[in-house]
Scaffold this motif. Structure first.
Motif, short mmCIF file in Angstrom:
data_model
loop_
_atom_site.label_atom_id
_atom_site.label_comp_id
_atom_site.label_asym_id
_atom_site.label_seq_id
_atom_site.Cartn_x
_atom_site.Cartn_y
_atom_site.Cartn_z
N GLY A 194 0.81 -1.20 0.00
CA GLY A 194 0.00 0.00 0.00
C GLY A 194 0.85 1.26 0.00
O GLY A 194 2.02 1.25 0.41
N LEU A 195 0.25 2.37 -0.45
CA LEU A 195 0.97 3.64 -0.49
C LEU A 195 0.04 4.79 -0.13
O LEU A 195 -1.18 4.66 -0.16
CB LEU A 195 1.62 3.86 -1.86
N THR A 196 0.66 5.92 0.19
CA THR A 196 -0.07 7.16 0.37
C THR A 196 0.79 8.30 -0.14
O THR A 196 2.03 8.20 -0.16
CB THR A 196 -0.47 7.38 1.84
N VAL A 197 0.15 9.38 -0.55
CA VAL A 197 0.85 10.57 -1.05
C VAL A 197 0.64 11.70 -0.06
O VAL A 197 -0.49 11.94 0.38
CB VAL A 197 0.34 10.97 -2.44
N ASP A 198 1.73 12.39 0.32
CA ASP A 198 1.60 13.47 1.30
C ASP A 198 1.40 14.82 0.61
O ASP A 198 1.38 14.93 -0.62
CB ASP A 198 2.77 13.48 2.28
N ALA A 199 1.25 15.87 1.43
CA ALA A 199 0.95 17.19 0.91
C ALA A 199 2.08 17.79 0.10
O ALA A 199 1.87 18.73 -0.67
CB ALA A 199 0.58 18.12 2.07
N ASP A 200 3.30 17.26 0.27
CA ASP A 200 4.44 17.72 -0.53
C ASP A 200 4.60 16.93 -1.82
O ASP A 200 5.55 17.16 -2.57
CB ASP A 200 5.73 17.61 0.30
N GLY A 201 3.69 15.99 -2.06
CA GLY A 201 3.77 15.18 -3.26
C GLY A 201 4.69 13.98 -3.14
O GLY A 201 4.93 13.28 -4.13
N CYS A 202 5.20 13.71 -1.95
CA CYS A 202 6.06 12.53 -1.74
C CYS A 202 5.19 11.28 -1.58
O CYS A 202 4.09 11.35 -1.05
CB CYS A 202 6.94 12.72 -0.51
N VAL A 205 5.57 4.29 0.78
CA VAL A 205 5.25 2.93 0.35
C VAL A 205 5.61 1.94 1.45
O VAL A 205 6.73 1.98 1.99
CB VAL A 205 6.00 2.56 -0.94
N ALA A 206 4.69 1.02 1.75
CA ALA A 206 4.97 -0.08 2.68
C ALA A 206 5.61 -1.23 1.92
O ALA A 206 5.15 -1.59 0.83
CB ALA A 206 3.68 -0.54 3.34
N GLY A 211 9.94 -5.02 5.99
CA GLY A 211 9.96 -4.37 7.29
C GLY A 211 10.26 -2.89 7.25
O GLY A 211 10.84 -2.35 8.18
N GLN A 212 9.84 -2.22 6.17
CA GLN A 212 10.14 -0.79 6.02
C GLN A 212 8.95 -0.03 5.44
O GLN A 212 8.10 -0.59 4.76
CB GLN A 212 11.32 -0.58 5.05
N ILE A 213 8.98 1.28 5.74
CA ILE A 213 8.20 2.26 5.00
C ILE A 213 9.22 3.15 4.29
O ILE A 213 10.17 3.62 4.93
CB ILE A 213 7.31 3.11 5.91
N ARG A 214 9.04 3.36 3.00
CA ARG A 214 9.96 4.24 2.26
C ARG A 214 9.21 5.44 1.72
O ARG A 214 8.05 5.33 1.31
CB ARG A 214 10.60 3.48 1.09
N ARG A 215 9.91 6.58 1.71
CA ARG A 215 9.34 7.78 1.10
C ARG A 215 10.16 8.17 -0.12
O ARG A 215 11.39 8.23 -0.06
CB ARG A 215 9.31 8.95 2.10
#
Length: 282
Positions: A194-202, A205-206, A211-215
């Motif tokens: 799964g993923l999400t996009v933040d307010a800065d456009g970054c 990703v899980a 065992g990581q979350i990457r931006r």
């Protein structure tokens, strides 16, 4: 940046975190246990609701209630969550609903996958508010989907490809065009989920099995890695006051010796700033 425990749970396959601003709560699911969870970080109040079938995602609806991506199609719960109806019923033997997200225009983009993860056995579809279904593409394990803050780009994960892809998004025609690689996950680092996009456009990703979350920056450059105590994070979403806390769902399915926190809901306080989730307009 260190993760904390939001909800200690033993979910088999926690997924789909979504912040519900109307209820000031996080909604997430346990796919294989057919459960929808909610969590209010201020009061600590939790609820758990059983669903008719395996549930890949549950998202708020305009006016209350939930839209759900179930094994056999898209269902609707009314504001009291006691009434259920099918919006798009299309069962396929051996296939179930997986991750889903509501687009800026209020349509649901819902993924499917086969239980055996056969290539091409799943797909990504757009479900309009009136229930009209349009198949967008085929996939093996359709997972994270999200849009840039300006709505010009759509990000998408078909997990076995080990890529996050990006499309040019035509909001008027509701089309995703010119698919290309945005970021690639190296061998041994797990699979993008799964993923999400933040307010800065970054793009966050899980990594299932990593065992990581990457931006990743809007240019596709890896600029942050968050190490987790669990092996199988599944998805992430911003929530809480100001949408500044990153919530992470996790899984324990398939693990012979899962970490004690596997299946719990984790949180990274003050990780950034998220974008408001759009409720399903149907």
């Amino acid at each position: 940046m260190r993760p904390e425990i939001a909800v200690r749970e033993r979910a088999s396959l926690g997924e789909g975190p979504t912040w519900d601003p109307a209820g000031s709560r996080l909604i997430w699911v346990d796919i294989l246990s057919a459960r929808i969870h909610t969590y209010d970080p201020v009061s600590g109040r939790r609820t758990v609701m059983a669903t008719e079938q395996h549930v890949g995602a549950a998202k708020p609806r305009t006016g209350g209630g939930l839209v759900v991506n179930l094994r056999d199609g898209i269902g609707l719960y009314g504001p009291d969550l006691a009434t259920f109806s099918w919006l798009a019923y299309a069962p396929v033997r051996g296939r179930r609903g997986n991750d889903a997200v509501v687009a800026p225009d209020g349509a649901l983009w819902a993924g499917t996958m086969r239980y055996d993860e056969e290539p091409g056995g799943g797909n990504l579809t757009r479900i309009a508010p009136d229930g009209a279904v349009t198949e967008v593409l085929s996939a093996a394990v359709s997972n994270g989907t999200g849009w840039s803050p300006d709505g010009r780009f759509m990000y998408y994960v078909d997990s076995p490809t080990r890529r996050v892809d990006v499309f040019d998004f035509d909001a008027d025609g509701q089309q995703a065009l010119s698919r290309r690689s945005f970021a690639e996950i190296e061998q041994g680092a797990g699979f993008p989920d799964g993923l999400t996009v933040d307010a800065d456009g970054c793009v966050w990703v899980a990594l299932w099995g990593g065992g990581q979350i990457r931006r990743y920056t809007p240019q596709g450059q890896l600029d942050r890695i968050v190490e987790l105590p669990v092996q199988r994070p599944t998805a992430c979403a911003f929530g809480g006051h100001g949408l500044r806390d990153l919530y992470i769902t996790t899984a324990r399915t398939g693990l012979t010796r899962p970490h004690p926190l596997a299946g719990s809901l984790l949180v990274l306080p003050d990780a950034g700033r998220g974008l408001p989730a759009t409720p399903f307009a149907g």
